[in-house]
Scaffold this motif. Sequence first.
Motif, PDB file in Angstrom:
ATOM      1  N   VAL A 118       0.843  -1.199   0.000  1.00  0.00           N
ATOM      2  CA  VAL A 118       0.000   0.000   0.000  1.00  0.00           C
ATOM      3  C   VAL A 118       0.878   1.249   0.000  1.00  0.00           C
ATOM      4  O   VAL A 118       2.026   1.232   0.442  1.00  0.00           O
ATOM      5  CB  VAL A 118      -0.943   0.038   1.230  1.00  0.00           C
ATOM      6  CG1 VAL A 118      -1.972  -1.074   1.172  1.00  0.00           C
ATOM      7  CG2 VAL A 118      -0.162  -0.025   2.539  1.00  0.00           C
ATOM      8  N   ASP A 119       0.304   2.324  -0.537  1.00  0.00           N
ATOM      9  CA  ASP A 119       0.984   3.627  -0.505  1.00  0.00           C
ATOM     10  C   ASP A 119       0.522   4.342   0.752  1.00  0.00           C
ATOM     11  O   ASP A 119      -0.619   4.754   0.849  1.00  0.00           O
ATOM     12  CB  ASP A 119       0.596   4.411  -1.766  1.00  0.00           C
ATOM     13  CG  ASP A 119       1.059   5.863  -1.682  1.00  0.00           C
ATOM     14  OD1 ASP A 119       2.076   6.128  -0.995  1.00  0.00           O
ATOM     15  OD2 ASP A 119       0.395   6.722  -2.299  1.00  0.00           O
ATOM     16  N   PHE A 120       1.388   4.468   1.717  1.00  0.00           N
ATOM     17  CA  PHE A 120       0.959   5.046   2.998  1.00  0.00           C
ATOM     18  C   PHE A 120       1.520   6.444   3.214  1.00  0.00           C
ATOM     19  O   PHE A 120       1.093   7.158   4.106  1.00  0.00           O
ATOM     20  CB  PHE A 120       1.374   4.124   4.150  1.00  0.00           C
ATOM     21  CG  PHE A 120       0.499   4.249   5.372  1.00  0.00           C
ATOM     22  CD1 PHE A 120      -0.832   3.835   5.343  1.00  0.00           C
ATOM     23  CD2 PHE A 120       0.997   4.775   6.565  1.00  0.00           C
ATOM     24  CE1 PHE A 120      -1.652   3.946   6.471  1.00  0.00           C
ATOM     25  CE2 PHE A 120       0.186   4.885   7.693  1.00  0.00           C
ATOM     26  CZ  PHE A 120      -1.139   4.468   7.650  1.00  0.00           C
ATOM     27  N   ASP A 121       2.506   6.842   2.397  1.00  0.00           N
ATOM     28  CA  ASP A 121       3.022   8.210   2.552  1.00  0.00           C
ATOM     29  C   ASP A 121       2.392   9.164   1.540  1.00  0.00           C
ATOM     30  O   ASP A 121       2.730  10.346   1.484  1.00  0.00           O
ATOM     31  CB  ASP A 121       4.562   8.243   2.481  1.00  0.00           C
ATOM     32  CG  ASP A 121       5.104   7.721   1.152  1.00  0.00           C
ATOM     33  OD1 ASP A 121       4.310   7.562   0.187  1.00  0.00           O
ATOM     34  OD2 ASP A 121       6.318   7.453   1.069  1.00  0.00           O
ATOM     35  N   GLY A 122       1.477   8.602   0.715  1.00  0.00           N
ATOM     36  CA  GLY A 122       0.662   9.458  -0.132  1.00  0.00           C
ATOM     37  C   GLY A 122       1.346  10.021  -1.366  1.00  0.00           C
ATOM     38  O   GLY A 122       0.836  10.960  -1.974  1.00  0.00           O
ATOM     39  N   ASP A 123       2.475   9.432  -1.790  1.00  0.00           N
ATOM     40  CA  ASP A 123       3.125   9.962  -3.004  1.00  0.00           C
ATOM     41  C   ASP A 123       2.658   9.238  -4.263  1.00  0.00           C
ATOM     42  O   ASP A 123       3.180   9.473  -5.348  1.00  0.00           O
ATOM     43  CB  ASP A 123       4.661   9.910  -2.865  1.00  0.00           C
ATOM     44  CG  ASP A 123       5.214   8.494  -2.973  1.00  0.00           C
ATOM     45  OD1 ASP A 123       4.416   7.523  -2.935  1.00  0.00           O
ATOM     46  OD2 ASP A 123       6.445   8.360  -3.108  1.00  0.00           O
ATOM     47  N   GLY A 124       1.686   8.349  -4.120  1.00  0.00           N
ATOM     48  CA  GLY A 124       1.109   7.696  -5.287  1.00  0.00           C
ATOM     49  C   GLY A 124       1.807   6.410  -5.707  1.00  0.00           C
ATOM     50  O   GLY A 124       1.344   5.727  -6.618  1.00  0.00           O
ATOM     51  N   ARG A 125       2.937   6.089  -5.063  1.00  0.00           N
ATOM     52  CA  ARG A 125       3.661   4.850  -5.400  1.00  0.00           C
ATOM     53  C   ARG A 125       3.733   3.958  -4.183  1.00  0.00           C
ATOM     54  O   ARG A 125       3.901   4.440  -3.064  1.00  0.00           O
ATOM     55  CB  ARG A 125       5.109   5.168  -5.814  1.00  0.00           C
ATOM     56  CG  ARG A 125       5.245   5.884  -7.107  1.00  0.00           C
ATOM     57  CD  ARG A 125       6.588   5.595  -7.766  1.00  0.00           C
ATOM     58  NE  ARG A 125       7.746   5.694  -6.868  1.00  0.00           N
ATOM     59  CZ  ARG A 125       8.954   5.232  -7.171  1.00  0.00           C
ATOM     60  NH1 ARG A 125       9.164   4.645  -8.326  1.00  0.00           N
ATOM     61  NH2 ARG A 125       9.948   5.360  -6.333  1.00  0.00           N
ATOM     62  N   ARG A 126       3.655   2.656  -4.424  1.00  0.00           N
ATOM     63  CA  ARG A 126       3.895   1.716  -3.326  1.00  0.00           C
ATOM     64  C   ARG A 126       5.378   1.394  -3.378  1.00  0.00           C
ATOM     65  O   ARG A 126       5.808   0.570  -4.172  1.00  0.00           O
ATOM     66  CB  ARG A 126       3.061   0.458  -3.530  1.00  0.00           C
ATOM     67  CG  ARG A 126       1.558   0.730  -3.626  1.00  0.00           C
ATOM     68  CD  ARG A 126       0.868  -0.505  -4.203  1.00  0.00           C
ATOM     69  NE  ARG A 126      -0.538  -0.292  -4.486  1.00  0.00           N
ATOM     70  CZ  ARG A 126      -1.010   0.245  -5.606  1.00  0.00           C
ATOM     71  NH1 ARG A 126      -0.173   0.669  -6.561  1.00  0.00           N
ATOM     72  NH2 ARG A 126      -2.305   0.365  -5.786  1.00  0.00           N
ATOM     73  N   ASP A 127       6.138   2.076  -2.533  1.00  0.00           N
ATOM     74  CA  ASP A 127       7.592   1.937  -2.592  1.00  0.00           C
ATOM     75  C   ASP A 127       8.095   1.228  -1.343  1.00  0.00           C
ATOM     76  O   ASP A 127       8.326   1.855  -0.313  1.00  0.00           O
ATOM     77  CB  ASP A 127       8.233   3.321  -2.731  1.00  0.00           C
ATOM     78  CG  ASP A 127       9.750   3.244  -2.875  1.00  0.00           C
ATOM     79  OD1 ASP A 127      10.322   2.150  -2.671  1.00  0.00           O
ATOM     80  OD2 ASP A 127      10.359   4.279  -3.187  1.00  0.00           O
ATOM     81  N   LEU A 128       8.275  -0.088  -1.471  1.00  0.00           N
ATOM     82  CA  LEU A 128       8.690  -0.871  -0.306  1.00  0.00           C
ATOM     83  C   LEU A 128      10.209  -0.904  -0.143  1.00  0.00           C
ATOM     84  O   LEU A 128      10.731  -1.586   0.728  1.00  0.00           O
ATOM     85  CB  LEU A 128       8.148  -2.309  -0.403  1.00  0.00           C
ATOM     86  CG  LEU A 128       6.626  -2.441  -0.530  1.00  0.00           C
ATOM     87  CD1 LEU A 128       6.188  -3.875  -0.251  1.00  0.00           C
ATOM     88  CD2 LEU A 128       5.893  -1.477   0.396  1.00  0.00           C
ATOM     89  N   PRO A 132       7.150   4.351   5.721  1.00  0.00           N
ATOM     90  CA  PRO A 132       5.699   4.254   5.958  1.00  0.00           C
ATOM     91  C   PRO A 132       5.013   3.254   5.022  1.00  0.00           C
ATOM     92  O   PRO A 132       4.180   2.455   5.461  1.00  0.00           O
ATOM     93  CB  PRO A 132       5.199   5.684   5.696  1.00  0.00           C
ATOM     94  CG  PRO A 132       6.384   6.545   5.942  1.00  0.00           C
ATOM     95  CD  PRO A 132       7.577   5.735   5.509  1.00  0.00           C
ATOM     96  N   ASP A 133       5.367   3.280   3.727  1.00  0.00           N
ATOM     97  CA  ASP A 133       4.792   2.305   2.791  1.00  0.00           C
ATOM     98  C   ASP A 133       5.123   0.883   3.250  1.00  0.00           C
ATOM     99  O   ASP A 133       4.273  -0.012   3.237  1.00  0.00           O
ATOM    100  CB  ASP A 133       5.356   2.488   1.374  1.00  0.00           C
ATOM    101  CG  ASP A 133       4.782   3.707   0.650  1.00  0.00           C
ATOM    102  OD1 ASP A 133       4.058   4.496   1.297  1.00  0.00           O
ATOM    103  OD2 ASP A 133       5.082   3.877  -0.554  1.00  0.00           O
ATOM    104  N   SER A 134       6.385   0.673   3.633  1.00  0.00           N
ATOM    105  CA  SER A 134       6.837  -0.673   4.010  1.00  0.00           C
ATOM    106  C   SER A 134       6.103  -1.180   5.237  1.00  0.00           C
ATOM    107  O   SER A 134       5.605  -2.318   5.266  1.00  0.00           O
ATOM    108  CB  SER A 134       8.347  -0.664   4.290  1.00  0.00           C
ATOM    109  OG  SER A 134       9.057  -0.250   3.145  1.00  0.00           O
TER     110      SER A 134
HETATM  111 CA    CA Z   1       4.407   5.825  -1.298  1.00  0.00          CA
END
Ligand code: CA
Length: 405
Positions: free
Chosen positions: A205-215, A220-222
């Motif tokens: 999931v994208d949890f930092d709100g930048d539009g990418r799921r960056d694990l 935060p995304d991770s």
């Molecule tokens: Ca993100």
Amino acid sequence: MTRMMQTTARAGMLCVLLAANGGLAFAAACPGPAGFSAWLQKFKQQAIAQGISPETVSTALDGLAYDPATIAKDRGQGVFAQTFAQFSGRMVSANRMQMGSALLKKNADTFARIEQEYGVPGPVLVAFWGLETDFGKVMGNLETLRSLATLSYDCRRPQEFQEQLLYALRVIERGDLSPPEMRGPAHGEVGQFQFQPKNYFEHAVDFDGDGRRDLIRSAPDSLASAANYLQSIGWKAKQPWLEQVRVPADLPWQEADVTIKKPLAFWAQHGVTYLNGKTLPADDVPVGLVLPMGRNGPAFLAYPNFDIYLEWNKSLVYCTTAAYYATRLAGGPVLSKGNGPIEPLTQAQTKELQQLLARQGFDVGKIDGVIGAQTRDAIRTMQVKFGLPADSYPTAELLARMQGQ
Ligand code: CA
């Protein structure tokens, strides 16, 4: 979520860090690098037929070369086992306690939001984070696509890796990561929680709100993705996962196994107490009693959420360590020494015990010096037969009795 420990059967007393795959036996039948590029061309067509765009397929796979380093890692490593005491001692060090606590404090808001949304508490996430990648510091450095393609072409587990490779392409196509960003260990795991590509695609999931799921780069995304995954496999909010307890000198030891669930009242009746001596509540929550070092070592009640750990990783030593670390970060007590001295068998002695058990007709799986559920069951049966405390933990005494048969 690392593959290395997933490949083994539920590992029981010993922690399998690297799975042995017995490569030499297969080596003769496996294709060498020569056929790789023709295979890759075919695979690209299959990927396009599966709905992945020709652009993504081309960006991700053009010019990819067979990777001997991946194959060497997949083949070369033998079983390396650690006891719970060794693994938890190394993993739940003073340094990791400090770092984990500091991260919980520093990101308190993020953890609060994550718990609200997914029901998974911060300490549980931080403990996995520390064990998987030392909080995002050690994520592996092989090219993920190259590793996955090499293993997809290889003869050992091609279907499994072809599926993961297709999911890696989907992660790229969705814009979460670019091909050069995808680096990790030899079996294609990616990011701060070492997600396999399929889990990445399905649970990130994208949890930092930048539009990418960056694990890879986004903590935060991770963290939120790990929580989302745990919730999806059944994590129950506001419920415990593991708790240290004190066991009496005598118990129906044969009931002490993570797979055997008894109501809390059962353990209370038999004299199991909290570590500080307080009585357990006499309720009907089904819990297993886990004795990772046998009846004289530390003892834990494994609550229903502990089964979620075993979905994450099949090794009981890994899971008990991750769950214990989380209890410590949540303010729980340090590891109790238990009731008496413990002398774990060496790996060679464990192998000998497995051979002797196999000779008695037990199916102990692979004779590799690693105690899985099958070996544990066989040990328990023999302990009952010899009139020894049947805690499923291999001892020198049991080995001596078996040798005398
Ligand atoms: Ca993100």
